[in-house]
Design a protein around this motif. Sequence first.
Motif, short mmCIF file in Angstrom:
data_model
loop_
_atom_site.label_atom_id
_atom_site.label_comp_id
_atom_site.label_asym_id
_atom_site.label_seq_id
_atom_site.Cartn_x
_atom_site.Cartn_y
_atom_site.Cartn_z
N THR A 20 50.30 11.01 5.01
CA THR A 20 48.87 11.22 5.09
C THR A 20 48.24 11.03 3.71
O THR A 20 48.60 11.72 2.76
N GLU A 21 47.31 10.07 3.61
CA GLU A 21 46.59 9.79 2.36
C GLU A 21 45.10 9.85 2.65
O GLU A 21 44.61 9.12 3.51
N ARG A 22 44.37 10.73 1.92
CA ARG A 22 42.94 10.93 2.19
C ARG A 22 42.13 10.87 0.90
O ARG A 22 42.54 11.41 -0.11
N THR A 23 40.98 10.23 0.99
CA THR A 23 40.00 10.33 -0.09
C THR A 23 38.83 11.15 0.43
O THR A 23 38.44 11.05 1.61
N VAL A 24 38.28 11.97 -0.44
CA VAL A 24 37.12 12.79 -0.12
C VAL A 24 36.04 12.44 -1.14
O VAL A 24 36.24 12.63 -2.34
#
Length: 147
Positions: A20-24
Motif C-alpha cells: 500500500t502506497e498513499r500520497t496525502v
Amino acid sequence: MGEFWPVADVLGYLAGSWRTERTVRDLASGEQGVFSGTTAFGQLEGGGLLSRESGTFVWQGVERPAERTLRFLPGETPGTADVRFFDGRPFHGLDLSSGHHIADHPCAADLYRGEFTALDADHWHTVWRVGGPAKDLVLTTDYTRVG
C-alpha cells in the motif's frame, strides 16, 4: 486511467495481502505526506473480510506509525461489499463489477468521495477527495498484490 478491470466478487478479489502506497495532499496548505505499508484482508468469522492496514506515515518530515482496521462485509447484491469502520459504523458500499466505483461518506460537515478502480488481478487504486470546512485533501492510494 481509462481502462477498468471488472471484478465479479469484490471480497474474493481483495482477500490476501497488498503493498500500500498513499500520497496525502492538503490542497489548502500545499503540504504533502506519504504512507507506505501493507493492507491484509483476512477472513472474518461469519463472512466478509477484516482489512488491517499498517505502515509508516510521513508528514512535514515527521515519520510515525499508522494503522487502520475496516470490515468488508457481503453487500446487498452478490459480489459487492458493505464497508464498515472497525466499530461497525457504516463507511461506504463497494461494487467493482464494472471495475470502477464511486462512493460518498459524509463526516460531520466534510464529504469524503472515494473513487475505486480495479486495474488488473494484482493492482487497484483509490482516490479520496475530502472537502468541507475542516478539510481540503486528496488521498491517492495504489495497491499491489503481495505474493
